[in-house]
Design an enzyme around this catalytic site. Structure first.
Site, PDB file in Angstrom:
ATOM      1  N   HIS A  36       0.847  -1.189   0.000  1.00  0.00           N
ATOM      2  CA  HIS A  36       0.000   0.000   0.000  1.00  0.00           C
ATOM      3  C   HIS A  36       0.885   1.243   0.000  1.00  0.00           C
ATOM      4  O   HIS A  36       1.665   1.458   0.924  1.00  0.00           O
ATOM      5  CB  HIS A  36      -0.889  -0.055   1.249  1.00  0.00           C
ATOM      6  CG  HIS A  36      -1.908   1.035   1.346  1.00  0.00           C
ATOM      7  ND1 HIS A  36      -3.139   0.972   0.728  1.00  0.00           N
ATOM      8  CD2 HIS A  36      -1.890   2.211   2.016  1.00  0.00           C
ATOM      9  CE1 HIS A  36      -3.834   2.055   1.018  1.00  0.00           C
ATOM     10  NE2 HIS A  36      -3.094   2.842   1.803  1.00  0.00           N
ATOM     11  N   MET A  49       0.507  11.437  -0.918  1.00  0.00           N
ATOM     12  CA  MET A  49      -0.147  12.635  -0.358  1.00  0.00           C
ATOM     13  C   MET A  49       0.449  13.870  -1.013  1.00  0.00           C
ATOM     14  O   MET A  49       1.664  13.927  -1.235  1.00  0.00           O
ATOM     15  CB  MET A  49       0.084  12.712   1.156  1.00  0.00           C
ATOM     16  CG  MET A  49      -0.402  11.496   1.925  1.00  0.00           C
ATOM     17  SD  MET A  49      -0.248  11.751   3.700  1.00  0.00           S
ATOM     18  CE  MET A  49      -0.540  10.065   4.284  1.00  0.00           C
ATOM     19  N   MET A  53     -11.987   4.269   4.805  1.00  0.00           N
ATOM     20  CA  MET A  53     -10.942   4.741   5.728  1.00  0.00           C
ATOM     21  C   MET A  53     -11.440   4.605   7.170  1.00  0.00           C
ATOM     22  O   MET A  53     -12.565   4.994   7.480  1.00  0.00           O
ATOM     23  CB  MET A  53     -10.617   6.216   5.465  1.00  0.00           C
ATOM     24  CG  MET A  53      -9.898   6.513   4.163  1.00  0.00           C
ATOM     25  SD  MET A  53      -8.256   5.801   4.073  1.00  0.00           S
ATOM     26  CE  MET A  53      -7.416   6.637   5.416  1.00  0.00           C
ATOM     27  N   ARG A 112      -2.019  10.711   7.989  1.00  0.00           N
ATOM     28  CA  ARG A 112      -0.815  10.184   8.637  1.00  0.00           C
ATOM     29  C   ARG A 112      -1.077   8.796   9.204  1.00  0.00           C
ATOM     30  O   ARG A 112      -2.225   8.407   9.440  1.00  0.00           O
ATOM     31  CB  ARG A 112      -0.276  11.140   9.705  1.00  0.00           C
ATOM     32  CG  ARG A 112      -1.229  11.472  10.771  1.00  0.00           C
ATOM     33  CD  ARG A 112      -0.752  12.629  11.654  1.00  0.00           C
ATOM     34  NE  ARG A 112      -1.857  13.025  12.501  1.00  0.00           N
ATOM     35  CZ  ARG A 112      -2.196  12.393  13.614  1.00  0.00           C
ATOM     36  NH1 ARG A 112      -1.497  11.366  14.034  1.00  0.00           N
ATOM     37  NH2 ARG A 112      -3.242  12.785  14.312  1.00  0.00           N
ATOM     38  N   GLY A 113       0.028   8.080   9.436  1.00  0.00           N
ATOM     39  CA  GLY A 113      -0.058   6.738  10.004  1.00  0.00           C
ATOM     40  C   GLY A 113      -0.104   6.790  11.522  1.00  0.00           C
ATOM     41  O   GLY A 113       0.031   7.862  12.127  1.00  0.00           O
ATOM     42  N   GLY A 114      -0.341   5.623  12.121  1.00  0.00           N
ATOM     43  CA  GLY A 114      -0.253   5.512  13.576  1.00  0.00           C
ATOM     44  C   GLY A 114      -1.409   6.099  14.351  1.00  0.00           C
ATOM     45  O   GLY A 114      -1.303   6.334  15.549  1.00  0.00           O
ATOM     46  N   GLY A 164      -6.292   2.174   8.189  1.00  0.00           N
ATOM     47  CA  GLY A 164      -6.108   3.115   9.285  1.00  0.00           C
ATOM     48  C   GLY A 164      -6.328   2.478  10.641  1.00  0.00           C
ATOM     49  O   GLY A 164      -7.435   2.068  10.973  1.00  0.00           O
ATOM     50  N   GLY A 165      -5.251   2.331  11.387  1.00  0.00           N
ATOM     51  CA  GLY A 165      -5.370   1.785  12.739  1.00  0.00           C
ATOM     52  C   GLY A 165      -5.760   0.318  12.781  1.00  0.00           C
ATOM     53  O   GLY A 165      -6.232  -0.176  13.811  1.00  0.00           O
ATOM     54  N   GLY A 216      -0.182  -0.484   8.628  1.00  0.00           N
ATOM     55  CA  GLY A 216       1.151   0.109   8.606  1.00  0.00           C
ATOM     56  C   GLY A 216       1.882  -0.198   9.891  1.00  0.00           C
ATOM     57  O   GLY A 216       2.704  -1.126   9.962  1.00  0.00           O
ATOM     58  N   THR A 217       1.545   0.563  10.925  1.00  0.00           N
ATOM     59  CA  THR A 217       2.202   0.428  12.224  1.00  0.00           C
ATOM     60  C   THR A 217       2.153  -1.007  12.745  1.00  0.00           C
ATOM     61  O   THR A 217       3.156  -1.518  13.266  1.00  0.00           O
ATOM     62  CB  THR A 217       1.515   1.372  13.243  1.00  0.00           C
ATOM     63  OG1 THR A 217       1.408   2.668  12.643  1.00  0.00           O
ATOM     64  CG2 THR A 217       2.302   1.477  14.527  1.00  0.00           C
TER      65      THR A 217
HETATM   66  C1  DX5 Z   1      -3.380   7.228   6.438  1.00  0.00           C
HETATM   67  C2  DX5 Z   1      -2.938   6.239   5.432  1.00  0.00           C
HETATM   68  C3  DX5 Z   1      -2.810   4.856   5.940  1.00  0.00           C
HETATM   69  C4  DX5 Z   1      -1.835   4.686   7.058  1.00  0.00           C
HETATM   70  C5  DX5 Z   1      -2.105   3.412   7.783  1.00  0.00           C
HETATM   71  O1  DX5 Z   1      -3.619   8.422   5.797  1.00  0.00           O
HETATM   72  O2  DX5 Z   1      -3.851   6.192   4.352  1.00  0.00           O
HETATM   73  O3  DX5 Z   1      -2.525   3.954   4.884  1.00  0.00           O
HETATM   74  O4  DX5 Z   1      -0.504   4.674   6.626  1.00  0.00           O
HETATM   75  O5  DX5 Z   1      -1.187   3.310   8.815  1.00  0.00           O
HETATM   76  P1  DX5 Z   1      -1.581   2.670  10.205  1.00  0.00           P
HETATM   77  O6  DX5 Z   1      -1.873   1.236   9.948  1.00  0.00           O
HETATM   78  O7  DX5 Z   1      -0.370   2.892  11.004  1.00  0.00           O
HETATM   79  O8  DX5 Z   1      -2.788   3.401  10.710  1.00  0.00           O
HETATM   80 ZN    ZN Z   2      -3.622   4.537   2.910  1.00  0.00          ZN
END
Ligand code: DX5
Ligand code: ZN
Length: 227
Positions: A34, A38, A140, A146-148, A175-176, A196-197
């Protein structure tokens, strides 16, 4: 039911080692990667764009780049992402008044099409016509940017609404999401899981990927038993 696919979000990876991190994920069982693009307009952050995707694709020609376009003008980047080797172009419905033209353009470049909705956007913003023309719908579960962030459980009913309307489409959550939050997503009918995280932050990424996939498959087996 469409099959379970895990798509680790490289936003949580070490960008200095991006191709190595992508290879590691594929070795650990990830089918897609993924890529969060941005533009500093649709969301306040800037991450990566086509030049970086080009380098990754050059190093890993068989990578499936699931490109999540958090950009203000989605039609503008279709050619660049296609040229960079993107496999799926997922844009936000909030960013365009003419989603069908974006879809047509993405198809003309032989990429799969995804349509994303942010937490405040209802599932009904994705019309039947738009969904039918798309390969994937992205719900979403955090505010893009952002991540995390913390998983927003209130978004999950939208997954169930879309699954009821579109039994055969890929439905992605992003997301999360991780081992603690996957169950509700899988039970609502999501089959493409972005994390992600939860994956990059884990000691054993392969184990987390396996767990996420197993949750989706278990939920699908329950659906099948009920049907
Ligand atoms: C947020 C991104 C996600 C994000 C997910 O804007 O679209 O793809 O990186 O990261 P985690 O899993 O850490 O929420
Ligand atoms: Zn994403």
């Amino acid at each position: 039911m469409p099959r379970a696919i895990i798509s680790p979000s490289v936003l949580a990876s070490d960008f200095g080692q991006l191709t190595a991190e992508c290879k590691r994920m594929m070795k650990d069982g990830a089918e897609w990667l993924h890529m969060d693009v941005m533009d500093g307009h649709f969301v306040p952050n800037i991450t990566m764009g086509a030049p970086i995707l080009t380098s990754v694709h050059k190093a890993i020609p068989d990578i499936f780049m699931d490109c999540h376009m958090m950009v203000a003008n989605p039609i503008q980047w279709v050619d660049d992402i296609a040229d960079a080797g993107g496999a799926l172009y997922c844009f936000h419905i909030e960013a365009t008044s003419d989603p069908l033209s974006v879809i047509k353009k993405v198809r003309s470049r032989n990429m799969q099409v995804g349509v994303a909705i942010s937490p405040d956007t209802p599932s009904t913003a994705i019309t039947d016509e738009v969904a039918e023309a798309s390969d994937m719908l992205l719900v979403m579960t955090v505010h893009p940017g952002r991540g995390g962030q913390k998983f927003i459980e209130a978004c999950v009913p939208k997954v169930a609404e879309l699954r009821a309307r579109f039994p055969e489409k890929n439905i992605e959550v992003d997301g999360g999401v991780g081992p603690k939050t996957i169950h509700v997503c899988a039970e609502a009918g999501s089959n493409v899981i972005v994390a992600g995280t939860a994956i990059f932050g884990a000691q054993d990424a392969a184990e987390v990927i396996k767990q996420l996939k197993a949750s989706v498959m278990a939920a699908q087996a329950k659906f099948a038993a009920k049907a």
